[in-house]
Design a protein around this motif. Structure first.
Motif, PDB file in Angstrom:
ATOM      1  N   ALA A 108       0.832  -1.200   0.000  1.00 56.79           N
ATOM      2  CA  ALA A 108       0.000   0.000   0.000  1.00 56.79           C
ATOM      3  C   ALA A 108       0.865   1.249   0.000  1.00 56.79           C
ATOM      4  N   ARG A 109       1.966   1.224   0.772  1.00 56.10           N
ATOM      5  CA  ARG A 109       2.853   2.385   0.824  1.00 56.10           C
ATOM      6  C   ARG A 109       3.588   2.580  -0.501  1.00 56.10           C
ATOM      7  N   ILE A 110       3.927   1.467  -1.163  1.00 56.39           N
ATOM      8  CA  ILE A 110       4.544   1.575  -2.489  1.00 56.39           C
ATOM      9  C   ILE A 110       3.555   2.191  -3.477  1.00 56.39           C
ATOM     10  N   ALA A 111       2.299   1.746  -3.425  1.00 57.02           N
ATOM     11  CA  ALA A 111       1.281   2.279  -4.323  1.00 57.02           C
ATOM     12  C   ALA A 111       1.111   3.778  -4.138  1.00 57.02           C
ATOM     13  N   VAL A 112       1.131   4.231  -2.894  1.00 58.68           N
ATOM     14  CA  VAL A 112       0.992   5.665  -2.606  1.00 58.68           C
ATOM     15  C   VAL A 112       2.232   6.420  -3.088  1.00 58.68           C
ATOM     16  N   ALA A 113       3.412   5.897  -2.786  1.00 60.43           N
ATOM     17  CA  ALA A 113       4.653   6.569  -3.173  1.00 60.43           C
ATOM     18  C   ALA A 113       4.767   6.720  -4.684  1.00 60.43           C
ATOM     19  N   LEU A 114       4.325   5.702  -5.417  1.00 63.47           N
ATOM     20  CA  LEU A 114       4.411   5.730  -6.884  1.00 63.47           C
ATOM     21  C   LEU A 114       3.213   6.410  -7.520  1.00 63.47           C
ATOM     22  N   GLN A 115       2.289   6.891  -6.692  1.00 63.98           N
ATOM     23  CA  GLN A 115       1.111   7.619  -7.163  1.00 63.98           C
ATOM     24  C   GLN A 115       0.327   6.803  -8.201  1.00 63.98           C
ATOM     25  N   LEU A 116       0.103   5.536  -7.871  1.00 61.89           N
ATOM     26  CA  LEU A 116      -0.625   4.655  -8.785  1.00 61.89           C
ATOM     27  C   LEU A 116      -2.096   5.035  -8.837  1.00 61.89           C
ATOM     28  N   SER A 117      -2.677   4.878 -10.001  1.00 67.29           N
ATOM     29  CA  SER A 117      -4.117   5.071 -10.146  1.00 67.29           C
ATOM     30  C   SER A 117      -4.844   3.918  -9.475  1.00 67.29           C
ATOM     31  N   ARG A 118      -6.158   4.026  -9.390  1.00 63.67           N
ATOM     32  CA  ARG A 118      -6.935   2.962  -8.758  1.00 63.67           C
ATOM     33  C   ARG A 118      -6.748   1.641  -9.490  1.00 63.67           C
ATOM     34  N   ALA A 119      -6.783   1.673 -10.821  1.00 70.83           N
ATOM     35  CA  ALA A 119      -6.603   0.438 -11.598  1.00 70.83           C
ATOM     36  C   ALA A 119      -5.196  -0.111 -11.428  1.00 70.83           C
ATOM     37  N   GLU A 120      -4.197   0.789 -11.429  1.00 74.09           N
ATOM     38  CA  GLU A 120      -2.812   0.350 -11.264  1.00 74.09           C
ATOM     39  C   GLU A 120      -2.584  -0.240  -9.880  1.00 74.09           C
ATOM     40  N   ARG A 121      -3.182   0.385  -8.870  1.00 76.19           N
ATOM     41  CA  ARG A 121      -3.061  -0.130  -7.508  1.00 76.19           C
ATOM     42  C   ARG A 121      -3.680  -1.518  -7.401  1.00 76.19           C
ATOM     43  N   ALA A 122      -4.858  -1.701  -7.998  1.00 79.18           N
ATOM     44  CA  ALA A 122      -5.507  -3.008  -7.971  1.00 79.18           C
ATOM     45  C   ALA A 122      -4.640  -4.052  -8.665  1.00 79.18           C
ATOM     46  N   TYR A 123      -4.024  -3.662  -9.767  1.00 78.73           N
ATOM     47  CA  TYR A 123      -3.165  -4.588 -10.504  1.00 78.73           C
ATOM     48  C   TYR A 123      -1.944  -4.968  -9.669  1.00 78.73           C
ATOM     49  N   LEU A 124      -1.383  -3.991  -8.950  1.00 80.95           N
ATOM     50  CA  LEU A 124      -0.246  -4.263  -8.068  1.00 80.95           C
ATOM     51  C   LEU A 124      -0.593  -5.342  -7.054  1.00 80.95           C
ATOM     52  N   PHE A 125      -1.764  -5.215  -6.415  1.00 82.57           N
ATOM     53  CA  PHE A 125      -2.144  -6.192  -5.398  1.00 82.57           C
ATOM     54  C   PHE A 125      -2.466  -7.550  -6.015  1.00 82.57           C
ATOM     55  N   GLU A 126      -2.980  -7.566  -7.236  1.00 81.47           N
ATOM     56  CA  GLU A 126      -3.223  -8.846  -7.907  1.00 81.47           C
ATOM     57  C   GLU A 126      -1.903  -9.557  -8.195  1.00 81.47           C
ATOM     58  N   LEU A 127      -0.920  -8.807  -8.667  1.00 84.49           N
ATOM     59  CA  LEU A 127       0.389  -9.407  -8.935  1.00 84.49           C
ATOM     60  C   LEU A 127       0.993 -10.006  -7.673  1.00 84.49           C
ATOM     61  N   ALA A 128       0.775  -9.338  -6.555  1.00 83.44           N
ATOM     62  CA  ALA A 128       1.350  -9.799  -5.289  1.00 83.44           C
ATOM     63  C   ALA A 128       0.475 -10.815  -4.569  1.00 83.44           C
ATOM     64  N   ALA A 129      -0.712 -11.120  -5.137  1.00 82.15           N
ATOM     65  CA  ALA A 129      -1.654 -12.058  -4.506  1.00 82.15           C
ATOM     66  C   ALA A 129      -1.989 -11.620  -3.089  1.00 82.15           C
TER      67      ALA A 129
END
Length: 295
Positions: A108-129
């Motif tokens: 979650a902190r990586i997603a915030v730091a990289l300023q990911l969009s909602r879709a990008e953030r969701a994709y990040l968590f899917e990749l990490a299971a």
């Protein structure tokens, strides 16, 4: 890192952490004699995704001075690690695709730091299971009223299912078709109807094939909440009351919920054939709108 078995689920996170802190659960121990070996699969995909978004982000975008000339585009790894409140070594390892432990909080902190969009953030968590901690629990949220009202606007049998496949709403055409389930005063759970009601075996053409497929679809659909009390209770009840369900569930078959031809032996209309299609509302993929179009 295990591969994700799930479909894309958008999240509703907004905001940024203002106070960095150390992720003690994820930071490499000083006593580690060597880094973990490189991993070639999901962890690598996760690292590639994070690195690509780091390289797209300028220092000015996160309030850092541009500084001297940079050898690589975007932020440095050390800068992202500082923004996330994690160790540079751990962050480097995750970008390199090493099988390190990445907690949901650290992601979650990586997603915030990289300023990911909602879709990008969701994709990040899917990749990490991993499940996004900022995502609301669908079970605690009411179904959108507009979705429940939509079934009344459809000129065909239509109904809405929740995450345990209970019917939340249906129209008159669906009640007319699904005798013993959506008509009268019955249990509204699709699985209990299919596996425990004698009328289901009479109504559904080729019941054995359809019931087996239904169990496989539910296994795939319920994997994210398999240990939730309502889901676990439903499975335990069906396993104890239906030999067929117990047999199909034990087979470990997994299948996507597919549309296609559905045949019924209706007590009044005789053999009727429909083409089924299932929709998942944006931001509420735990719900399903099912429509059957008469052939």
């Amino acid at each position: 890192m295990e591969p994700s078995l799930y479909q894309y689920r958008p999240s509703n996170y907004s905001g940024i952490a203002n106070t960095p802190f150390t992720d003690t659960m994820s930071t490499p121990s000083p006593t580690d004699s060597a880094p973990p070996p490189l991993d070639a699969t999901p962890a690598h995909a996760l690292g590639d995704f994070i690195r690509a978004h780091r390289e797209r982000l300028s220092p000015q975008a996160v309030g850092l001075p541009p500084g001297p000339r940079r050898r690589t585009p975007g932020l440095r790894r050390e800068e992202v690690a500082q923004l996330c409140g994690v160790s540079p070594t751990w962050y480097t390892w995750i970008e390199q695709g090493r099988p390190v432990s990445a907690s949901a909080d650290a992601l979650a902190r990586i997603a915030v730091a990289l300023q990911l969009s909602r879709a990008e953030r969701a994709y990040l968590f899917e990749l990490a299971a991993q499940r996004d901690p900022a995502e609301p629990d669908p079970a605690a949220a009411d179904a959108p009223a507009t979705l429940l009202e939509t079934v009344q606007l459809v000129n065909a049998p239509a109904y809405v299912l929740d995450r345990q496949w209970n019917a939340l709403a249906w129209n008159e055409r669906a009640a007319d078709l699904f005798v013993g389930w959506l008509d009268g005063d019955h249990d509204r759970n699709l699985l209990r109807f299919t596996f425990t009601e004698p009328t289901a075996r009479e109504l559904i053409v080729d019941w054995e094939t359809r019931a087996r497929r239904l169990a496989a679809e539910f296994r795939a659909d319920s994997i994210r909440h398999l240990t939730d009390a309502p889901t676990r209770g439903l499975i335990d009840t069906l396993t104890g009351t239906s030999d067929a369900f117990a047999r199909f569930w034990a087979s470990q078959d997994v299948g996507e919920r597919e549309g296609g031809r559905r045949e019924f032996n209706h007590p009044r209309d005789g053999r009727v054939v429909f083409d089924q299609i299932t929709f998942k509302p944006a931001h509420r993929e735990d719900l399903k709108l099912v429509v059957l179009v008469r052939e």
